[in-house]
Design a protein around this motif. Structure first.
Motif, mmCIF file in Angstrom:
data_model
loop_
_atom_site.group_PDB
_atom_site.id
_atom_site.type_symbol
_atom_site.label_atom_id
_atom_site.label_comp_id
_atom_site.label_asym_id
_atom_site.label_seq_id
_atom_site.Cartn_x
_atom_site.Cartn_y
_atom_site.Cartn_z
ATOM 1 N N ASP A 1 4.304 -55.978 64.053
ATOM 2 C CA ASP A 1 4.386 -57.339 64.661
ATOM 3 C C ASP A 1 4.633 -56.889 66.199
ATOM 4 O O ASP A 1 4.701 -57.769 66.882
ATOM 5 C CB ASP A 1 6.156 -58.458 63.872
ATOM 6 C CG ASP A 1 5.457 -58.917 62.735
ATOM 7 O OD1 ASP A 1 4.639 -58.995 62.481
ATOM 8 O OD2 ASP A 1 6.207 -58.297 61.514
ATOM 9 N N LEU A 2 5.965 -56.096 66.245
ATOM 10 C CA LEU A 2 5.705 -55.940 67.698
ATOM 11 C C LEU A 2 5.198 -54.666 68.546
ATOM 12 O O LEU A 2 4.904 -54.873 70.325
ATOM 13 C CB LEU A 2 7.533 -54.517 67.691
ATOM 14 C CG LEU A 2 8.670 -54.862 67.428
ATOM 15 C CD1 LEU A 2 9.499 -53.010 66.514
ATOM 16 C CD2 LEU A 2 9.006 -56.031 67.755
ATOM 17 N N ARG B 1 1.802 -55.815 68.646
ATOM 18 C CA ARG B 1 0.801 -57.125 68.919
ATOM 19 C C ARG B 1 1.670 -58.294 70.642
ATOM 20 O O ARG B 1 1.145 -57.922 70.815
ATOM 21 C CB ARG B 1 1.289 -58.225 68.045
ATOM 22 C CG ARG B 1 0.123 -57.736 66.968
ATOM 23 C CD ARG B 1 0.779 -59.020 65.918
ATOM 24 N NE ARG B 1 -0.609 -58.786 64.571
ATOM 25 C CZ ARG B 1 -0.288 -59.281 62.938
ATOM 26 N NH1 ARG B 1 -0.040 -60.737 63.243
ATOM 27 N NH2 ARG B 1 -1.437 -59.118 62.331
ATOM 28 N N LYS B 2 3.487 -58.039 70.219
ATOM 29 C CA LYS B 2 3.951 -58.218 71.130
ATOM 30 C C LYS B 2 3.688 -57.166 72.995
ATOM 31 O O LYS B 2 3.742 -58.490 74.033
ATOM 32 C CB LYS B 2 5.347 -58.094 71.224
ATOM 33 C CG LYS B 2 5.406 -59.556 70.463
ATOM 34 C CD LYS B 2 7.491 -59.688 69.967
ATOM 35 C CE LYS B 2 7.641 -60.888 68.289
ATOM 36 N NZ LYS B 2 9.102 -60.879 68.323
ATOM 37 N N ASP C 1 12.814 -50.116 66.195
ATOM 38 C CA ASP C 1 12.973 -51.012 65.795
ATOM 39 C C ASP C 1 12.765 -52.034 66.925
ATOM 40 O O ASP C 1 13.068 -53.210 65.977
ATOM 41 C CB ASP C 1 14.407 -50.521 65.697
ATOM 42 C CG ASP C 1 14.432 -49.773 64.784
ATOM 43 O OD1 ASP C 1 13.460 -49.817 63.791
ATOM 44 O OD2 ASP C 1 15.422 -49.069 63.985
ATOM 45 N N THR C 2 13.062 -51.972 68.352
ATOM 46 C CA THR C 2 13.480 -53.197 69.105
ATOM 47 C C THR C 2 12.582 -52.890 69.916
ATOM 48 O O THR C 2 11.939 -51.568 70.410
ATOM 49 C CB THR C 2 14.942 -53.293 69.236
ATOM 50 O OG1 THR C 2 15.336 -52.328 70.166
ATOM 51 C CG2 THR C 2 16.141 -53.699 68.330
ATOM 52 N N LYS D 1 -2.415 -55.408 60.308
ATOM 53 C CA LYS D 1 -2.110 -55.462 58.746
ATOM 54 C C LYS D 1 -2.393 -54.697 57.875
ATOM 55 O O LYS D 1 -1.817 -54.968 56.181
ATOM 56 C CB LYS D 1 -1.021 -56.753 58.763
ATOM 57 C CG LYS D 1 0.560 -56.820 59.869
ATOM 58 C CD LYS D 1 1.185 -58.097 59.507
ATOM 59 C CE LYS D 1 2.498 -58.188 60.205
ATOM 60 N NZ LYS D 1 3.470 -59.158 60.032
ATOM 61 N N HIS E 1 4.111 -49.308 59.882
ATOM 62 C CA HIS E 1 4.672 -50.359 58.846
ATOM 63 C C HIS E 1 4.333 -51.376 59.043
ATOM 64 O O HIS E 1 4.471 -51.797 60.340
ATOM 65 C CB HIS E 1 6.525 -50.150 58.841
ATOM 66 C CG HIS E 1 7.045 -48.911 58.444
ATOM 67 N ND1 HIS E 1 6.417 -48.398 57.220
ATOM 68 C CD2 HIS E 1 8.046 -48.280 58.723
ATOM 69 C CE1 HIS E 1 7.297 -47.037 56.803
ATOM 70 N NE2 HIS E 1 7.995 -46.886 58.412
ATOM 71 N N ARG E 2 4.335 -52.085 58.610
ATOM 72 C CA ARG E 2 4.255 -53.622 58.959
ATOM 73 C C ARG E 2 5.074 -54.475 59.591
ATOM 74 O O ARG E 2 4.393 -55.387 60.646
ATOM 75 C CB ARG E 2 3.570 -55.074 58.123
ATOM 76 C CG ARG E 2 2.931 -54.474 56.367
ATOM 77 C CD ARG E 2 2.343 -54.715 55.553
ATOM 78 N NE ARG E 2 2.508 -57.042 55.376
ATOM 79 C CZ ARG E 2 1.054 -57.249 55.109
ATOM 80 N NH1 ARG E 2 0.393 -56.244 55.232
ATOM 81 N NH2 ARG E 2 1.107 -58.091 55.884
ATOM 82 N N TRP E 3 6.577 -54.286 59.583
ATOM 83 C CA TRP E 3 7.225 -55.020 60.779
ATOM 84 C C TRP E 3 7.025 -54.467 62.534
ATOM 85 O O TRP E 3 6.901 -54.781 63.239
ATOM 86 C CB TRP E 3 8.794 -54.966 60.120
ATOM 87 C CG TRP E 3 8.804 -53.474 60.240
ATOM 88 C CD1 TRP E 3 9.248 -52.324 60.388
ATOM 89 C CD2 TRP E 3 9.121 -52.897 58.651
ATOM 90 N NE1 TRP E 3 9.409 -51.467 60.055
ATOM 91 C CE2 TRP E 3 9.917 -51.827 58.590
ATOM 92 C CE3 TRP E 3 8.762 -52.881 57.198
ATOM 93 C CZ2 TRP E 3 9.695 -50.436 57.699
ATOM 94 C CZ3 TRP E 3 8.518 -52.351 56.310
ATOM 95 C CH2 TRP E 3 9.141 -51.211 56.223
ATOM 96 N N ASP E 4 6.423 -53.059 62.188
ATOM 97 C CA ASP E 4 6.077 -52.266 63.293
ATOM 98 C C ASP E 4 4.754 -52.940 64.409
ATOM 99 O O ASP E 4 4.681 -53.241 65.368
ATOM 100 C CB ASP E 4 5.395 -51.357 63.220
ATOM 101 C CG ASP E 4 6.723 -50.105 62.927
ATOM 102 O OD1 ASP E 4 7.867 -50.519 63.366
ATOM 103 O OD2 ASP E 4 6.262 -48.952 62.133
ATOM 104 N N ARG F 1 -2.763 -46.751 64.450
ATOM 105 C CA ARG F 1 -2.237 -47.304 63.142
ATOM 106 C C ARG F 1 -2.687 -46.156 62.400
ATOM 107 O O ARG F 1 -3.537 -45.926 61.883
ATOM 108 C CB ARG F 1 -3.518 -48.923 63.104
ATOM 109 C CG ARG F 1 -3.133 -49.291 62.092
ATOM 110 C CD ARG F 1 -1.698 -49.812 62.028
ATOM 111 N NE ARG F 1 -1.135 -50.775 60.643
ATOM 112 C CZ ARG F 1 -0.484 -50.505 59.270
ATOM 113 N NH1 ARG F 1 -0.054 -49.187 59.805
ATOM 114 N NH2 ARG F 1 -0.358 -51.522 58.902
#
Length: 497
Positions: A468-469, A471-472, A434-435, A101, A463-466, A334
């Protein structure tokens, strides 16, 4: 001035700030040169040198590649993980994407290396000897065995070995398996066998309304979308009283908010079975229900339990369910948004002509169209597939792609489910999904049963919300576990009383 005990000492220059003239009187006997001298004892000097050597040696060892084949390869070698290394269930492994991020992370990447050659669906279960049972040993009729042989389908996959015996016994089932594992054939073979055992009916001509109002006396198969089926039920030219087999395929899509109400209305019209059929007369025969998907969404069992007893369904799931495909190379890069297009163009131009077909996923129809114009400008032949096109146009475009007329397809998630993409060897997530469910479906377009090569998946993380996924995904890959937040079967809560 001397420090420490008497003995061998090292003279090191110590630069001190100059004092302005007249600022004070130097101590008696102190040196008056341009800089004072500090003598470091020999023992302290050795200790400092040993510490510096240890630090250099540690940096070299961290930078050196770890021995053995890698499970995860990073741009920073110290974050690569070999296959032999295990991460505990409650342990938090170091992540390449931990700092993604931050703006300085642009250009960083990591990739998940293939850990096996064949798709998990083709591997025998641990309890099975050799390659597992054949289709003949599963009890299928000779006519079906001959058809499978003509299609060069040799042995059943893992989900087929689980589902065929249960469905042949008339059990209703929740069948969950990874994408590209042969789920369609797993329920089609028992259905075809059931149809072969019924009297043959003459073919009927005419439109859908005529066929539904005056159906043939023998068995019939109806394929439909939720909207079309509900329309037929409301206009009363479709009735489900004689329905004996219902398949809910791609159930994660059917449980979308836009389809849930339609699905419940259809289920309310069907005489659903509560698991295994009861001993009853022919007039009391009920519908056998088969629910199929690569991911089972939350609330599925609650919806089904409104119309049938889900606890009597047999649960069929493979060991690789909700896991990252271990035979497919998966790379995460990234990037800034403006760098995605040059990266994609370079990827396509460097790809050999014999490298198989390419799927490029975007998150919206407008991005599909915009990207298509750019590819036209660069003389890259491609096709576009998105939901704003008519059904007939979409079918023609995908048929052309399957035949190999054009090897690049730019599409939305419309092409991530229910389509045969065995010719695809590269998936590019131009827009990150997205998921996690969408990621599994997209990644499942390569390395399918029947594919010539396992293929690869390249994902642009913007994107920053990408992040998060990602990392999982990275955590699940390092721990060798399934992706979080996706239960294969959601049991309804027990009712009191």
């Amino acid at each position: 001035m001397a420090l420490g005990r008497a003995g061998p000492a090292l003279a090191l220059p110590l630069l001190l700030p100059r004092r302005p003239a007249g600022s004070g009187t130097a101590a008696a006997g102190s040196p008056q040169g341009p800089g004072a001298v500090v003598r470091v004892p020999w023992a302290l000097r050795q200790r400092l040198q040993r510490g510096a050597q240890r630090r250099r040696r540690g940096q070299e060892e961290a930078a050196a590649p770890r021995p053995g084949k890698l499970l995860l390869r990073s741009r920073r070698p110290e974050l690569s993980q070999p296959r032999w290394q295990t991460v505990g269930r409650w342990e938090q492994p170091p992540l390449v994407s931990a700092g993604w991020k931050h703006r300085k992370a642009y250009g960083d990447y990591f990739q998940l290396e293939p850990s096996q050659e064949a798709a998990p669906a083709l591997q025998a279960l641990p309890a099975e000897a050799g390659q597992g049972p054949t289709f003949a040993e599963l009890g299928l009729q000779p006519a079906l065995l001959a058809g499978l042989e003509r299609l060069s389908i040799g042995r059943p996959t893992a989900v087929q070995r689980l589902a065929i015996p249960a469905l042949r016994r008339g059990r209703s089932a929740l069948c969950a398996a990874e994408t590209g594992s042969g789920k369609t054939l797993a329920y089609l073979l028992p259905l075809l066998e059931r149809l072969l055992g019924r009297p043959e009916a003459p073919a009927e001509a005419g439109g859908l309304r005529r066929q539904l109002r005056a159906p043939p006396a023998g068995p019939a198969v109806l394929l439909g979308t939720p909207g079309a089926l509900r329309e037929g039920l409301r206009r009363r030219f479709l009735a489900l009283e004689r329905l004996r087999w219902m398949v809910l395929d791609e159930v994660d899509s059917l449980m979308d908010e836009s389809f849930t109400e339609l699905l419940e209305e259809i289920l309310a019209h069907a005489p659903l079975a509560a698991g295994a059929p009861r001993a009853a007369g022919p007039d009391e025969e009920r519908t056998q229900v088969v629910v199929v998907g690569a991911t089972f969404p939350a609330g599925l069992s609650e919806t089904l339990s409104k119309f049938t007893d889900v606890s009597r369904f047999v649960n069929l799931s493979t060991q690789s369910l909700h896991r990252l495909p271990p035979h497919v190379l998966q790379k995460f890069v990234r990037l800034k948004g403006r760098d995605k297009l040059p990266e994609l163009l370079q990827l396509l131009k460097e790809r050999p002509s014999s490298g198989g077909a390419v799927l490029i996923f975007c998150n919206s129809a407008s991005t599909v169209n915009w990207l298509g114009y750019i590819l036209d400008d660069h003389k890259i032949k491609h096709l576009r597939l998105q939901g704003q096109m008519s059904a007939a146009a979409r079918a023609g475009i995908f048929a052309s792609f399957q035949k190999g007329d054009v090897s690049v397809l730019v599409c939305t998630d419309l092409a991530s489910r229910g389509l045969d993409t065995s010719s695809v060897q590269l998936v590019v997530n131009y827009d990150f999904p997205d998921t996690l469910q969408d990621y599994l479906h997209r990644a499942g377009r390569v390395g399918r049963v029947g594919s010539k090569a396992p293929g690869a998946v390249v994902s642009f993380v913007t994107h920053r919300w990408d992040v998060d996924l990602v990392r999982k995904i990275e955590t699940a890959a390092r721990k060798r576990t399934g992706l979080p937040g996706m239960d294969s079967i959601n049991k309804p809560s027990p009712k009191g009383g």
